[in-house]
Write a protein that holds these residues in place. Sequence first.
Motif, short mmCIF file in Angstrom:
data_model
loop_
_atom_site.label_atom_id
_atom_site.label_comp_id
_atom_site.label_asym_id
_atom_site.label_seq_id
_atom_site.Cartn_x
_atom_site.Cartn_y
_atom_site.Cartn_z
N GLY A 15 0.99 -1.31 -0.10
CA GLY A 15 0.06 0.00 0.11
C GLY A 15 0.92 1.31 -0.21
N GLU A 16 0.67 1.94 1.11
CA GLU A 16 1.34 3.26 1.17
C GLU A 16 2.67 3.32 1.80
N ILE A 17 3.78 3.70 1.40
CA ILE A 17 5.16 3.53 1.94
C ILE A 17 5.50 5.06 2.23
N SER A 18 5.61 5.61 3.44
CA SER A 18 6.04 6.89 3.61
C SER A 18 7.14 7.56 2.79
N SER A 19 6.95 8.66 2.39
CA SER A 19 8.03 9.61 1.82
C SER A 19 9.24 9.55 2.50
N LYS A 20 9.17 9.35 3.87
CA LYS A 20 10.33 9.53 4.95
C LYS A 20 11.21 8.49 4.56
N TYR A 21 10.89 7.41 4.32
CA TYR A 21 11.38 6.11 3.86
C TYR A 21 11.95 6.03 2.56
N LYS A 28 10.22 -2.56 -4.11
CA LYS A 28 10.76 -3.88 -4.34
C LYS A 28 11.29 -4.46 -2.95
N GLN A 29 12.05 -3.88 -2.26
CA GLN A 29 12.54 -4.44 -0.83
C GLN A 29 11.38 -4.83 0.01
N LEU A 30 10.15 -4.13 0.02
CA LEU A 30 8.95 -4.53 0.64
C LEU A 30 8.57 -5.89 -0.01
N TYR A 31 8.15 -5.85 -1.23
CA TYR A 31 7.69 -7.00 -1.91
C TYR A 31 8.61 -8.21 -1.62
N ASN A 32 10.03 -8.07 -1.73
CA ASN A 32 10.87 -9.21 -1.48
C ASN A 32 10.47 -9.92 0.20
N ASN A 55 -4.85 -7.16 -5.84
CA ASN A 55 -6.31 -6.96 -5.25
C ASN A 55 -6.33 -7.11 -3.94
N GLY A 56 -5.17 -7.34 -3.26
CA GLY A 56 -5.00 -7.76 -1.84
C GLY A 56 -5.32 -6.55 -1.07
N LEU A 57 -5.30 -6.92 0.29
CA LEU A 57 -5.38 -5.71 1.38
C LEU A 57 -4.00 -5.25 1.28
N PRO A 58 -4.02 -3.86 1.64
CA PRO A 58 -2.92 -3.24 1.53
C PRO A 58 -1.89 -3.29 2.83
N ILE A 59 -0.70 -3.27 2.78
CA ILE A 59 0.30 -2.95 3.91
C ILE A 59 0.76 -1.62 3.70
N ASN A 60 0.60 -1.02 4.61
CA ASN A 60 1.25 0.24 4.77
C ASN A 60 2.20 0.62 5.66
N ILE A 61 3.22 1.24 5.21
CA ILE A 61 4.43 1.63 6.07
C ILE A 61 4.46 2.96 6.78
N LEU A 62 3.97 3.47 7.48
CA LEU A 62 3.85 4.75 8.00
C LEU A 62 5.11 5.51 8.95
N TYR A 235 -18.24 -11.53 13.08
CA TYR A 235 -16.86 -12.12 12.62
C TYR A 235 -16.00 -10.89 12.25
N SER A 236 -14.92 -10.93 11.94
CA SER A 236 -14.03 -9.82 11.77
C SER A 236 -13.59 -9.76 10.16
N GLU A 237 -13.87 -8.75 9.35
CA GLU A 237 -13.56 -8.42 8.20
C GLU A 237 -12.44 -7.72 8.10
N MET A 238 -11.00 -8.27 7.64
CA MET A 238 -9.86 -7.31 7.67
C MET A 238 -9.77 -6.43 6.68
N GLU A 239 -9.12 -5.33 6.93
CA GLU A 239 -8.89 -4.35 6.05
C GLU A 239 -7.64 -3.88 5.60
N LYS A 240 -6.52 -4.23 6.36
CA LYS A 240 -5.13 -3.55 6.22
C LYS A 240 -4.32 -4.02 7.27
N ILE A 241 -3.16 -3.90 6.90
CA ILE A 241 -1.84 -3.80 7.89
C ILE A 241 -1.27 -2.56 7.96
N GLU A 242 -0.92 -2.02 9.02
CA GLU A 242 0.02 -0.70 9.25
C GLU A 242 0.98 -1.07 9.95
N ILE A 243 2.21 -0.68 9.58
CA ILE A 243 3.47 -0.91 10.19
C ILE A 243 4.10 0.55 10.36
N TYR A 244 4.51 0.98 11.72
CA TYR A 244 5.23 2.22 11.76
C TYR A 244 6.38 2.29 12.71
#
Length: 313
Positions: A15-21, A28-32, A55-62, A235-244
């Motif tokens: 998903g989103e990778i902060s411009s700070k990183y 590519k590194q995150l994909y790997n 089409n998957g759920l986003p992984i955001n690096i904040l 039940y839970s419907e998952m939306e995304k992962i956030e890493i910070y």
Amino acid sequence: MSSLAMAQYQQVKIGEISSKYKDSLSQKQLYNLIQEIKEQFDRQLGYSVFEYSENGLPINILFVNESQKRKILKRYEEELVSIQKHIELLDMQISDERSSLNQNQETLNKEANILNHSIADLNNYTAKTNSTVSSLSKQQYEASKKKIDTEQSKLEQAKKRFNEQQTRYNRDLREFNRIISKHNSLIRQHNSLIIRIESLSGSILEVKGKAIGKNITTIKTYQQDGKKIVQKENYSEMEKIEIYGFDGNMNQLKAVLAHEIAHLVGINHIDKTNALMNPILQSNQIETMKLTQDDIKAFNQVFRSMPQIGLRR
């Protein structure tokens, strides 16, 4: 870190990778990293629980600015080290002072016993002399009186020395108590700092993450044996992962990401040392991300027991 209600095969994407990183983490590194986690999971589990898909759920690096808190935390930690050193010095001083006080107390007790015996002996001698004074010659009486005066003079000197020793002991005891009071005060400061450091550390975003979803409730109504049945399902419907809090440590990011992907597919925390799904990030997982037997058991319990999900191989 989230706790989920059910297991479900998931698709993920970047998903989103902060411009700070931009200089420390590329797509590519995150994909790997994601592919490495998938391969590790597949190899150890013998089945697949997630895949990469556009089409998957986003992984955001904040990015979150925590510089001010880190400065305060650093000051607290430096103050804690200083207090700990001071406490250690006082511990040694207290040990030495206590040993010295105990020895002085023993000496005082011995001196007091000797002094009391000397007083008792003189009193007995004086009483005996007084009871026999009528039978004593003038020369004998003068000799006895001189002896009593001499012994009394010696006793006065002994009392003076004892009182001086007692005064010094009391002074040392007061100083010892002052040191103890200071030591206890430092212990209280130490404990207070520990609480503040733990509280502040918990609020500082190191490399952490969470699998985010929403709770959904469905209500089904049907007839059974002529009665209306209302069934509620949650039940839970998952939306995304956030890493910070990413600080450039790729191994740590990989371990945190693997933990959150496991949450995403429905694996809860397990209180087992070294496990990937331990709620506290384990050092061995940072060194080499790998499912433990406890992790594998947790996956099998929710996936192997739910054949309707359709595990992918």
